[in-house]
Write an enzyme that holds these catalytic residues in place. Structure first.
Site, PDB file in Angstrom:
ATOM      1  N   GLU A  98     -12.425 -11.922   4.270  1.00 52.50           N
ATOM      2  CA  GLU A  98     -12.346 -12.243   2.846  1.00 52.50           C
ATOM      3  C   GLU A  98     -10.993 -12.841   2.488  1.00 52.50           C
ATOM      4  O   GLU A  98      -9.973 -12.435   3.025  1.00 52.50           O
ATOM      5  CB  GLU A  98     -12.496 -10.964   2.018  1.00 52.50           C
ATOM      6  CG  GLU A  98     -13.825 -10.315   2.172  1.00 52.50           C
ATOM      7  CD  GLU A  98     -13.889  -8.988   1.431  1.00 52.50           C
ATOM      8  OE1 GLU A  98     -12.960  -8.669   0.673  1.00 52.50           O
ATOM      9  OE2 GLU A  98     -14.884  -8.282   1.620  1.00 52.50           O
ATOM     10  N   CYS A 340      -9.752  -5.240  -1.164  1.00 51.58           N
ATOM     11  CA  CYS A 340      -9.744  -4.967   0.271  1.00 51.58           C
ATOM     12  C   CYS A 340     -11.056  -4.778   1.018  1.00 51.58           C
ATOM     13  O   CYS A 340     -11.507  -3.661   1.220  1.00 51.58           O
ATOM     14  CB  CYS A 340      -8.951  -3.688   0.479  1.00 51.58           C
ATOM     15  SG  CYS A 340      -7.241  -3.989   0.693  1.00 51.58           S
TER      16      CYS A 340
HETATM   17  N1  SAH Z   1      -2.171  -3.144   5.192  1.00 49.96           N
HETATM   18  C1  SAH Z   1      -1.323  -3.606   4.140  1.00 49.96           C
HETATM   19  C2  SAH Z   1      -1.923  -4.674   3.243  1.00 49.96           C
HETATM   20  C3  SAH Z   1      -3.371  -4.572   2.833  1.00 49.96           C
HETATM   21  S1  SAH Z   1      -3.931  -3.706   1.435  1.00 49.96           S
HETATM   22  C4  SAH Z   1      -0.863  -2.437   3.317  1.00 49.96           C
HETATM   23  O1  SAH Z   1      -1.333  -1.322   3.527  1.00 49.96           O
HETATM   24  O2  SAH Z   1       0.000  -2.614   2.473  1.00 49.96           O
HETATM   25  C5  SAH Z   1      -3.202  -4.206  -0.055  1.00 49.96           C
HETATM   26  C6  SAH Z   1      -3.046  -3.000  -1.007  1.00 49.96           C
HETATM   27  O3  SAH Z   1      -4.318  -2.547  -1.537  1.00 49.96           O
HETATM   28  C7  SAH Z   1      -2.421  -1.796  -0.285  1.00 49.96           C
HETATM   29  O4  SAH Z   1      -1.413  -1.267  -1.062  1.00 49.96           O
HETATM   30  C8  SAH Z   1      -3.618  -0.876  -0.166  1.00 49.96           C
HETATM   31  O5  SAH Z   1      -3.228   0.418   0.043  1.00 49.96           O
HETATM   32  C9  SAH Z   1      -4.367  -1.131  -1.457  1.00 49.96           C
HETATM   33  N2  SAH Z   1      -5.745  -0.585  -1.468  1.00 49.96           N
HETATM   34  C10 SAH Z   1      -6.613  -0.472  -0.437  1.00 49.96           C
HETATM   35  N3  SAH Z   1      -7.758   0.125  -0.824  1.00 49.96           N
HETATM   36  C11 SAH Z   1      -7.624   0.401  -2.138  1.00 49.96           C
HETATM   37  C12 SAH Z   1      -8.466   1.024  -3.108  1.00 49.96           C
HETATM   38  N4  SAH Z   1      -9.685   1.483  -2.807  1.00 49.96           N
HETATM   39  N5  SAH Z   1      -7.987   1.135  -4.365  1.00 49.96           N
HETATM   40  C13 SAH Z   1      -6.758   0.670  -4.694  1.00 49.96           C
HETATM   41  N6  SAH Z   1      -5.932   0.072  -3.834  1.00 49.96           N
HETATM   42  C14 SAH Z   1      -6.340  -0.060  -2.563  1.00 49.96           C
END
Ligand code: SAH
Length: 355
Positions: A98, A340
């Site tokens: 995505e 994500c």
């Molecule tokens: N792996 C990297 C980048 C990808 S995620 C990282 O962890 O930073 C980008 C952001 O979206 C991250 O802060 C992640 O924790 C957040 N994220 C993932 N799933 C989520 C959800 N269900 N609700 C809110 N934020 C989420």
């Protein structure tokens, strides 16, 4: 003839020096590399036919072993809520990923995926539900930008490495893609317009600090200041503990010219307590960091809940009172499940027989 089993190398895998070598090896003058780069970057070529102004024999030889774009566009959904666009793309070996275009008044930001799946296993994240399938190459990362540019008909102004995957777990490809995106012969997107988000891969943070990319913005997904709760939410916290990550950030702090941002998912009764607020503020003060609060987005099969809007506002105000600059980010395109990996997960599951 190329053996069938060898995938074509994406042309965006190559930096200018490598494109020049390639041109020369195909019997062309090295200046062809810049012409080719013009088609690849400014003109967002996605297909060999898009290289029509290059000498035909050169274009044909190129197409032998190289791909103008390694991804194909499967579908896109436009958010009715904020006009962000989510693209579902497919790799040449049949994986889905995505990419999201987020439109604001002055910016056209692309949220890039860096891996197919993710091995960090964060409990709240759809991307890691089925583990890491593979890394994306530099070319596959940059090809996402070309598709967005091509489809949306406008240049991309900002990049955020916040899609599927952990950027610092795919270090070389990610750094190369940043250098190319930043280069004047390619996208020329300024470092200040590039954000990398990490869950906290300590060796990656230390290495990044030595790359001379000090103007990029670094985000750290902190999510809980409590060692035990953070380990439950983010299994990699057992390998790289919060203390070690904060230490690495403190020790490399002066290499990053901009303030570091702590991303912090607010989950009801788990990360939104007063004790969390106090500990989070203390960490931010030692790093001179700011906070981006992300109200939890519900993911299938996960039991967490988002706090009430009042609670979110109170948490933000509380941090501000503690002297920490705090913003709240409601993820773009909620109605198109932009958070994500949710769309891709549904697609991978559809294309596979049920277990
Ligand atoms: N792996 C990297 C980048 C990808 S995620 C990282 O962890 O930073 C980008 C952001 O979206 C991250 O802060 C992640 O924790 C957040 N994220 C993932 N799933 C989520 C959800 N269900 N609700 C809110 N934020 C989420």
């Amino acid at each position: 003839m190329r053996p069938l089993s060898l995938p074509r190398v994406p042309l965006r895998d190559l930096d200018l020096g490598e494109l020049e070598k390639l041109a020369v090896s195909l019997g062309e003058p090295s200046y062809r590399a810049r012409q080719l780069a013009g088609w690849l970057y400014a003109n967002a070529a996605v297909d060999p036919a898009d290289l029509s102004n290059l000498p035909k024999p050169f274009a044909e030889k190129l197409a032998g072993n190289h791909a103008v774009n390694s991804l194909s566009l499967v579908s896109k959904i436009i958010s009715e809520h904020d006009r962000s666009i989510k693209y579902l793309l497919r790799t040449s070996d049949g994986h889905f990923l995505e990419t999201v275009l987020i439109l604001t008044r002055s910016r056209r930001t692309v949220c890039l995926s860096t891996q197919i799946g993710c091995k960090m296993g964060c409990r709240f994240c759809a991307s890691g539900k089925e583990g890491l399938l593979r890394h994306l190459s530099c070319g596959e990362i940059l090809d996402q930008i070309a598709w967005v540019q091509r489809d949306s008909g406008g240049p991309v102004t900002n990049l955020v490495y916040m899609g599927m995957g952990e950027p610092l777990d795919n270090y070389e490809a990610v750094i190369k893609s940043i250098r190319i995106a930043n280069a004047p012969w390619a996208y020329e997107i300024g470092q200040r317009r590039i954000t990398v988000s990490t869950v906290g891969v300590v060796p990656g943070i230390r290495r990044l600090a030595g790359e001379g990319l000090g103007q990029i913005k670094l985000c750290f997904s902190l999510h809980s200041p409590d060692q035990e709760i953070r380990s439950r939410l983010i299994p990699s916290n057992r390998k790289y503990s919060l203390d070690d990550i904060v230490k690495a950030l403190r020790e490399t702090r002066e290499k990053f010219k901009r303030r570091i941002t702590m991303e912090y998912i607010l989950i009801r009764d788990l990360t939104d307590r007063d004790s969390d607020l106090k500990k989070l503020a203390a960490i931010c003060r030692t790093l001179d960091a700011k906070v981006n609060l992300i109200p939890y987005n519900c993911v299938e099969d996960v039991e967490y809940r988002r706090p009430s809007p009042e609670k979110i506002a109170a948490f933000q105000n509380g941090l501000e009172r503690e002297g920490v600059r705090t913003t709240v980010r409601y993820s773009a395109g909620q109605d198109i499940s932009a958070a994500c990996g949710q769309l891709r997960l549904a697609e991978e599951r559809k294309s596979r027989p049920a277990k």
